[in-house]
Scaffold this motif. Structure first.
Motif, PDB file in Angstrom:
ATOM      1  N   TYR A  44     -83.056 -45.773  36.684  1.00 61.94           N
ATOM      2  CA  TYR A  44     -84.596 -45.654  37.158  1.00 61.94           C
ATOM      3  C   TYR A  44     -84.817 -44.877  38.404  1.00 61.94           C
ATOM      4  N   PHE A  45     -83.989 -45.000  39.330  1.00 65.97           N
ATOM      5  CA  PHE A  45     -84.240 -44.164  40.564  1.00 65.97           C
ATOM      6  C   PHE A  45     -83.738 -42.774  40.278  1.00 65.97           C
ATOM      7  N   TYR A  46     -82.668 -42.593  39.309  1.00 72.86           N
ATOM      8  CA  TYR A  46     -82.381 -41.144  39.112  1.00 72.86           C
ATOM      9  C   TYR A  46     -83.478 -40.515  38.505  1.00 72.86           C
ATOM     10  N   HIS A  47     -84.044 -41.227  37.471  1.00 74.18           N
ATOM     11  CA  HIS A  47     -85.189 -40.752  36.592  1.00 74.18           C
ATOM     12  C   HIS A  47     -86.194 -40.468  37.553  1.00 74.18           C
ATOM     13  N   TYR A  48     -86.708 -41.535  38.366  1.00 70.91           N
ATOM     14  CA  TYR A  48     -87.743 -41.456  39.390  1.00 70.91           C
ATOM     15  C   TYR A  48     -87.773 -39.883  40.228  1.00 70.91           C
ATOM     16  N   PHE A  49     -86.455 -39.850  40.821  1.00 71.88           N
ATOM     17  CA  PHE A  49     -86.248 -38.585  41.612  1.00 71.88           C
ATOM     18  C   PHE A  49     -86.592 -37.538  40.681  1.00 71.88           C
ATOM     19  N   ASN A  50     -86.214 -37.350  39.337  1.00 72.21           N
ATOM     20  CA  ASN A  50     -86.279 -36.023  38.807  1.00 72.21           C
ATOM     21  C   ASN A  50     -87.878 -35.821  38.218  1.00 72.21           C
ATOM     22  N   PHE A  51     -88.738 -36.869  37.978  1.00 72.65           N
ATOM     23  CA  PHE A  51     -89.890 -36.885  37.567  1.00 72.65           C
ATOM     24  C   PHE A  51     -90.761 -36.444  38.648  1.00 72.65           C
ATOM     25  N   ASP A  52     -90.462 -36.987  39.910  1.00 75.88           N
ATOM     26  CA  ASP A  52     -91.107 -36.610  41.092  1.00 75.88           C
ATOM     27  C   ASP A  52     -90.866 -35.041  41.660  1.00 75.88           C
ATOM     28  N   LYS A  53     -89.734 -34.612  41.265  1.00 73.17           N
ATOM     29  CA  LYS A  53     -89.281 -33.061  41.585  1.00 73.17           C
ATOM     30  C   LYS A  53     -90.271 -32.256  41.011  1.00 73.17           C
ATOM     31  N   GLN A  54     -90.236 -32.696  39.564  1.00 78.73           N
ATOM     32  CA  GLN A  54     -90.941 -31.674  38.424  1.00 78.73           C
ATOM     33  C   GLN A  54     -92.509 -32.184  38.667  1.00 78.73           C
ATOM     34  N   GLY A  55     -92.969 -32.753  39.506  1.00 81.17           N
ATOM     35  CA  GLY A  55     -94.346 -32.751  39.813  1.00 81.17           C
ATOM     36  C   GLY A  55     -95.308 -33.801  38.747  1.00 81.17           C
ATOM     37  N   TYR A  56     -94.426 -34.686  37.943  1.00 84.91           N
ATOM     38  CA  TYR A  56     -95.166 -36.019  37.420  1.00 84.91           C
ATOM     39  C   TYR A  56     -95.182 -37.126  38.126  1.00 84.91           C
ATOM     40  N   LYS A  57     -95.946 -37.002  39.284  1.00 86.04           N
ATOM     41  CA  LYS A  57     -96.206 -38.055  40.321  1.00 86.04           C
ATOM     42  C   LYS A  57     -96.330 -39.405  39.770  1.00 86.04           C
ATOM     43  N   ALA A 103     -70.771 -46.142  38.080  1.00 82.29           N
ATOM     44  CA  ALA A 103     -71.974 -45.405  37.866  1.00 82.29           C
ATOM     45  C   ALA A 103     -71.964 -44.353  36.862  1.00 82.29           C
ATOM     46  N   LYS A 104     -70.910 -44.377  36.257  1.00 83.92           N
ATOM     47  CA  LYS A 104     -70.954 -43.431  35.174  1.00 83.92           C
ATOM     48  C   LYS A 104     -71.626 -43.817  34.062  1.00 83.92           C
ATOM     49  N   TYR A 105     -72.074 -45.225  33.841  1.00 85.14           N
ATOM     50  CA  TYR A 105     -73.115 -45.787  32.860  1.00 85.14           C
ATOM     51  C   TYR A 105     -74.438 -45.349  32.835  1.00 85.14           C
ATOM     52  N   VAL A 106     -74.793 -44.441  34.076  1.00 86.68           N
ATOM     53  CA  VAL A 106     -76.270 -44.138  34.393  1.00 86.68           C
ATOM     54  C   VAL A 106     -76.526 -43.084  33.375  1.00 86.68           C
ATOM     55  N   SER A 107     -77.611 -43.003  32.807  1.00 85.49           N
ATOM     56  CA  SER A 107     -78.001 -41.771  31.923  1.00 85.49           C
ATOM     57  C   SER A 107     -78.327 -40.619  32.852  1.00 85.49           C
ATOM     58  N   TYR A 108     -77.636 -39.633  32.765  1.00 91.70           N
ATOM     59  CA  TYR A 108     -77.951 -38.631  33.798  1.00 91.70           C
ATOM     60  C   TYR A 108     -78.336 -37.555  33.072  1.00 91.70           C
ATOM     61  N   SER A 109     -79.195 -37.568  31.863  1.00 93.39           N
ATOM     62  CA  SER A 109     -79.858 -36.503  31.332  1.00 93.39           C
ATOM     63  C   SER A 109     -80.774 -35.789  32.455  1.00 93.39           C
ATOM     64  N   ARG A 110     -81.230 -34.516  32.038  1.00 90.67           N
ATOM     65  CA  ARG A 110     -82.147 -33.916  32.831  1.00 90.67           C
ATOM     66  C   ARG A 110     -83.251 -33.499  32.187  1.00 90.67           C
ATOM     67  N   ASN A 111     -83.377 -33.762  30.808  1.00 90.38           N
ATOM     68  CA  ASN A 111     -84.619 -33.831  30.013  1.00 90.38           C
ATOM     69  C   ASN A 111     -85.560 -34.716  30.182  1.00 90.38           C
ATOM     70  N   LEU A 112     -86.713 -34.703  30.548  1.00 90.84           N
ATOM     71  CA  LEU A 112     -87.627 -35.871  30.856  1.00 90.84           C
ATOM     72  C   LEU A 112     -87.940 -36.719  29.745  1.00 90.84           C
ATOM     73  N   VAL A 113     -88.001 -36.180  28.940  1.00 95.15           N
ATOM     74  CA  VAL A 113     -88.163 -37.042  27.268  1.00 95.15           C
ATOM     75  C   VAL A 113     -87.031 -37.835  27.012  1.00 95.15           C
ATOM     76  N   ASN A 114     -86.012 -37.104  27.419  1.00 94.25           N
ATOM     77  CA  ASN A 114     -84.891 -37.683  26.856  1.00 94.25           C
ATOM     78  C   ASN A 114     -84.567 -39.149  27.839  1.00 94.25           C
ATOM     79  N   MET A 115     -84.844 -38.759  29.239  1.00 94.00           N
ATOM     80  CA  MET A 115     -84.704 -39.980  30.268  1.00 94.00           C
ATOM     81  C   MET A 115     -85.521 -41.102  29.722  1.00 94.00           C
ATOM     82  N   ILE A 116     -86.914 -40.898  29.557  1.00 95.60           N
ATOM     83  CA  ILE A 116     -87.586 -41.957  28.912  1.00 95.60           C
ATOM     84  C   ILE A 116     -87.097 -42.606  27.845  1.00 95.60           C
TER      85      ILE A 116
END
Length: 169
Positions: A44-57, A103-116
């Motif tokens: 969730y923190f990895y995904h949070y960082f990516n959503f925040d960076k892309q402006g989806y506050k 931490a290899k089990y974390v989903s490291y997707s870069r696509n926001l839809v895929n993250m969710i």
């Protein structure tokens, strides 16, 4: 920092729990496995960082709130593991010092839809895992702990489905 996305009721206490190898074995997979609470926090923190960076506050704030809730679950499970007689080692079956979490089990997707979508899959798996635990557990106090965590996971799933629906519109 965001408020945790949890129900507005207290978490059950671990006071009075005694060493119980059976209950420990039942709940351990929820702690630090590929589908456990530790993995959820990190994902969730990895995904949070990516959503925040892309402006989806707002979505970022929602993910941060879920991550913080998962941290509370991790804390409660860690305290429960100690109360049941083991050290809360980040392994598949505390107290064994092998099969350590990775931490290899974390989903490291870069696509926001895929993250969710990955987060939704994780919550569905957690819900199924906690439901199975409730069927296996005999200790009523531990059942209350697991039931309380399960209720939050259902709340997280609702929020994630809302986010996914909004992202796809």
């Amino acid at each position: 920092m965001a408020k945790p996305l949890t129900l507005q009721e207290e978490f059950p206490t671990t006071e009075g729990l005694c060493h119980d190898a059976y209950s420990l074995a039942v709940i351990s997979p929820a702690y630090a496995t590929s589908t456990g609470e530790l993995n959820a926090v990190l994902q969730y923190f990895y995904h949070y960082f990516n959503f925040d960076k892309q402006g989806y506050k707002q979505y970022a704030a929602d993910l941060e709130s879920i991550a913080i809730a998962e941290m509370l679950h991790l804390e409660l499970l860690g305290k429960t593991i100690i109360a049941l007689g083991a050290q809360p080692i980040y392994s598949q079956n505390p107290p064994t010092a092998f099969n350590f979490y990775s931490a290899k089990y974390v989903s490291y997707s870069r696509n926001l839809v895929n993250m969710i979508e990955d987060d939704i899959m994780g919550e569905k798996h957690a819900i199924a895992l906690y439901n199975k635990m409730l069927c296996r557990l005999k200790n009523e106090q531990i059942k209350k702990i697991i039931s309380r965590i399960l209720a939050d996971e259902k709340l997280h799933l609702e929020k994630l489905n809302e986010i996914l629906k909004s992202l796809k519109c």
